[in-house]
Write an enzyme that holds these catalytic residues in place. Structure first.
Site, PDB file in Angstrom:
ATOM      1  N   ASP A 309       0.840  -1.204   0.000  1.00  0.00           N
ATOM      2  CA  ASP A 309       0.000   0.000   0.000  1.00  0.00           C
ATOM      3  C   ASP A 309       0.876   1.256   0.000  1.00  0.00           C
ATOM      4  O   ASP A 309       0.576   2.254   0.661  1.00  0.00           O
ATOM      5  CB  ASP A 309      -0.997   0.018   1.163  1.00  0.00           C
ATOM      6  CG  ASP A 309      -2.116   1.037   0.940  1.00  0.00           C
ATOM      7  OD1 ASP A 309      -2.175   1.646  -0.151  1.00  0.00           O
ATOM      8  OD2 ASP A 309      -2.928   1.228   1.870  1.00  0.00           O
ATOM      9  N   HIS A 313       3.915  10.618   0.038  1.00  0.00           N
ATOM     10  CA  HIS A 313       3.483  12.008   0.247  1.00  0.00           C
ATOM     11  C   HIS A 313       4.707  12.852   0.548  1.00  0.00           C
ATOM     12  O   HIS A 313       5.647  12.389   1.187  1.00  0.00           O
ATOM     13  CB  HIS A 313       2.505  12.115   1.421  1.00  0.00           C
ATOM     14  CG  HIS A 313       1.164  11.525   1.138  1.00  0.00           C
ATOM     15  ND1 HIS A 313       0.300  12.046   0.210  1.00  0.00           N
ATOM     16  CD2 HIS A 313       0.532  10.447   1.668  1.00  0.00           C
ATOM     17  CE1 HIS A 313      -0.806  11.316   0.171  1.00  0.00           C
ATOM     18  NE2 HIS A 313      -0.688  10.328   1.043  1.00  0.00           N
TER      19      HIS A 313
END
Lengths: 431, 315
Positions: A309, A313
């Site tokens: 996953d 960011h």
């Protein structure tokens, strides 16, 4: 072009093969396994895999490459380099990019960019609905023809049960799974972490476990109704595991994945880290009881896969107040060492079982002719050093949002071969 | 005794002795207010920045007066904290403040954990003046100080916190402080406004105050925000007021010397009736006065001052 990997222990779970052997690669395919005479190896590139495990290339069924749209966070090039570092030879890209991959042109863009700039195999996942808005089905059939291997509205759960029903029904004829991000977004709205004592103490808005479990139950019921193939993404709670276990026993076509943070971390880290936003993940970190249940689910095969996953960011996005920071952590480079450190080295899973979760089962679920070292198959091979301990510090990924930063983990990939091309050797990237 | 801390982020993190020290140190400061000159030179030359991301009159002026009465220089920075308006990040803002050589940053923010983020970023002393639903430690301290002043003790008292517990930083700071000092704490409010697993904080949960009112020594009435009704946490403000609002009728069976606290600002006629707010049991205005003394004590102790009862701060 021939490559001979010598002196390693070859572990090929699908073929129930595990012993010291040499592996010969020719023209991008596995040629043979066994004792290969040095004479035959003349003029061949030889890799010494002494004290190493030689295993089928790892397959990540769930990651976010951010391209197109957020090339400041990650690109297909950098994500695939991170994959190489983490021992993955194939990765599945989720469609929640900007724009959403909901059309043939989007699929072609990902495949073409991956072909030109990527260094591992990239298998795109298409959107379930147009724009992942949950209202109209995307062109699933045409995207399948263009090369998608599954559909998902990951990050934007399909709240409308009829749409989910149609997606499962429609996908039956293409034999691709619907990957469901299970979250009732009405229940989880504005939530920041797992709901319970810790969220109360920290004053953070809770996300009840039921937000996930209700949708796991719903989607299992819809899989039963339609006979479609359901794959549940990143399950994180004890009851989700129970629901999947029960559904499998009932013969419903459901598979499931979890991610390493759900068997290695708990919600207590949110508090212990003083609101470190690298603990903000969706679904949220849960409790010790859930962690134990996830491990049991892995052990008894209720959970088929372990996926990263990977969700990059920027530092400036994560360096905010907890509430405004985005969900997600990177994982391509930490998934394998977390599996080895938390599951294999303490006896929760054998290495063979771990490879089922990291390679064999993802290939089976996605109908990829991969995940094994059978002669004739693609030479996707990972070389593991199970003894190596490293402190997690540097990443090939463009982002650094990991709660495992500074942690000591054991068991890393130190060689990666994709389609017969050596892309990492002795822990050095060659691409 | 000294308080060996850089920051005050919450009462959860203080032990009983530290809370006692702050309360004892606040006492002489509160006596200072009866003098004509209400100022001491203790923090002369120090700079106190009041960084407020949420509107607040009471807390900001209280801190400002506290700093000024200690002779510190104060600077007010008010930031519109709409998440829609993309301004400078919190971390960049406080780094700027640090570069201006502030000694204290007092921060009020709508999001939980913000004070921690600031404390982890800069070396100035950070005082949490309320962060989201997390804590409001100086409010907790001034409530403790007021209760102790009026009752002479905290230990063994039955204290109820009433209203929107789930969203209240005042409730959390009060619970930590009261429990550490040995009070029996009750939380009373609608079941929809109880945070998850709140009983694990060692409090008794009640939905109806009638059941416990005779034994209570203190009630602390929280402000209810209108937006909670829009979130379907209760049907109407009228219903909330009817069932949970405190009026003199609900206090008929209460002890004569029941203390009534409210952190303000009050919604008269909603969570508290005017007769209760202005009645003989109310110590709401004393809370305001005590707030300044408590905040002076906190500033003084974080600056490294020696605390305890009977200190002389003039020198």
């Amino acid at each position: 072009m021939k490559i001979l990997i010598r002196n390693g222990v070859v572990c090929d779970p699908q073929n129930k093969f595990e012993k010291k052997a040499d592996l010969l690669i020719e023209n991008g395919k596995i040629r043979s396994i066994g004792k290969i005479l040095p004479a035959r190896a003349r003029g061949v590139r030889t890799i010494d895999a002494r004290n190493r495990m030689v295993v089928p290339g790892l397959i990540d069924i769930h990651c976010h490459l951010r391209e197109p749209g957020r090339e400041d966070e990650e690109t297909i090039r950098t994500a695939t380099r991170a994959a190489v570092k983490g021992g993955f030879t194939s990765i599945c890209s989720m469609p929640n990019t900007q724009p959403v991959i909901d059309s043939v042109s989007g699929v072609k863009f990902v495949l073409e960019t991956a072909r030109q700039e990527g260094v591992v195999n990239v298998f795109p996942v298409g959107a379930i609905t147009k724009g992942s808005l949950g209202q109209e089905l995307a062109s699933i059939g045409k995207m399948k023809q263009a090369g998608i291997i599954a559909i998902s509205d990951d990050g934007h759960p399909v709240m409308n049960a009829v749409i989910m029903r149609r997606a499962l029904e429609y996908c039956k004829m293409f034999d691709i799974p619907v990957i469901s991000h299970c979250e009732d977004t009405n229940l989880s709205q504005n939530g920041e972490m797992n709901e319970g004592y810790i969220s109360t103490v920290l004053g953070l808005k809770g996300i009840p476990r039921q937000a996930e479990e209700i949708m796991v139950a719903r989607d299992i019921a819809l899989a039963e109704l339609t006979g479609g193939r359901l794959h549940i993404a990143h399950i994180s709670t004890a009851r989700s595991v129970d629901l999947v276990r029960h559904a499998k026993k009932s013969g419903i076509r459901v598979t499931a994945e979890t991610a390493p943070h759900y068997f290695s971390l708990t919600e207590e880290l949110v508090k212990a880290s003083n609101y470190n936003t690298n603990t903000k993940i969706n679904p949220p970190l849960r409790t010790k009881k859930d962690v134990e249940a996830i491990k049991r689910g892995l052990k008894d095969n209720s959970i088929d896969c372990i996926a990263s996953d990977h969700a990059p960011h920027l530092a400036e996005e994560k360096d905010q107040e907890y509430k405004t920071a985005p969900f997600g952590i990177i994982g391509l480079e930490t998934t394998l060492p977390l599996v080895i450190t938390y599951l294999v080295n303490n006896g929760k899973l054998t290495l063979r079982d771990a490879l089922m979760k990291l390679s064999v089962n993802p290939a089976r679920i996605l109908n990829l002719k991969k995940g094994n070292l059978s002669p004739g198959s693609d030479a996707d091979v990972t070389i593991l050093n199970l003894k190596e301990t490293r402190t997690i510090e540097r990443f090939e990924s463009m982002s650094r949002n990991s709660p495992f930063l500074g942690m000591k983990l054991t068991g890393f990939a130190d060689g990666t071969i994709v389609g017969g091309k050596v892309v990492m050797l002795n822990s050095k990237l060659l691409v | 005794m000294k308080l060996n801390r850089k920051d005050l982020l919450g009462l959860e993190y203080l032990d009983k002795d530290e809370i006692d020290l702050i309360l004892q140190t606040a006492r002489p400061f509160s006596e200072l207010f009866t003098r004509t000159v209400k100022k001491v030179p203790t923090l002369r030359g120090k700079t106190v920045v009041l960084l407020f991301y949420e509107p607040s009159t009471r807390t900001r002026t209280s801190f400002e007066l506290a700093a000024k009465r200690l002779s510190a220089d104060t600077l007010n920075i008010t930031v519109a904290s709409s998440s829609v308006v993309k301004g400078e990040s919190l971390i960049d803002t406080v780094k700027t403040i640090e570069a201006m050589k502030a000694d204290f940053v007092i921060i009020r923010h709508s999001m939980s954990g913000s004070a921690h983020i600031v404390a982890n970023t800069i070396s100035a002393s950070i005082i949490n003046a309320g962060d989201g639903m997390h804590e409001h430690p100086t409010q907790g301290l001034l409530d403790l100080f007021t209760i102790q002043q009026k009752k002479g003790r905290i230990k063994g008292l039955n204290v109820a916190i009433i209203g929107d517990i789930a969203h209240s930083r005042v409730a959390r700071s009060n619970i930590w402080g009261l429990k550490k000092l040995g009070a029996n704490v009750f939380v009373v409010g609608p079941s929809t406004l109880m945070p998850a697993d709140v009983e694990k904080l060692g409090v008794e949960v009640h939905y109806h105050i009638d059941k416990i009112i005779p034994k209570l020594d203190v009630i602390n009435i929280l402000r209810i925000q209108r937006e909670r009704q829009e979130q379907n946490l209760f049907p109407t403000l009228e219903e909330f007021s009817e069932i949970f609002g405190i009026n003199s009728k609900k206090l008929v069976r209460a002890k004569n010397d029941l203390l009534v606290l409210h952190p303000g600002p009050m919604n008269r006629g909603v969570e508290i009736s005017s007769e209760v707010a202005d009645g003989k049991n109310s110590v709401i205005t004393e809370q305001v006065t005590n707030g300044i003394a408590v905040r002076m004590a906190v500033l003084y102790l974080l600056a490294g001052g020696e605390g305890g009862a009977g200190e002389n701060f003039d020198s």
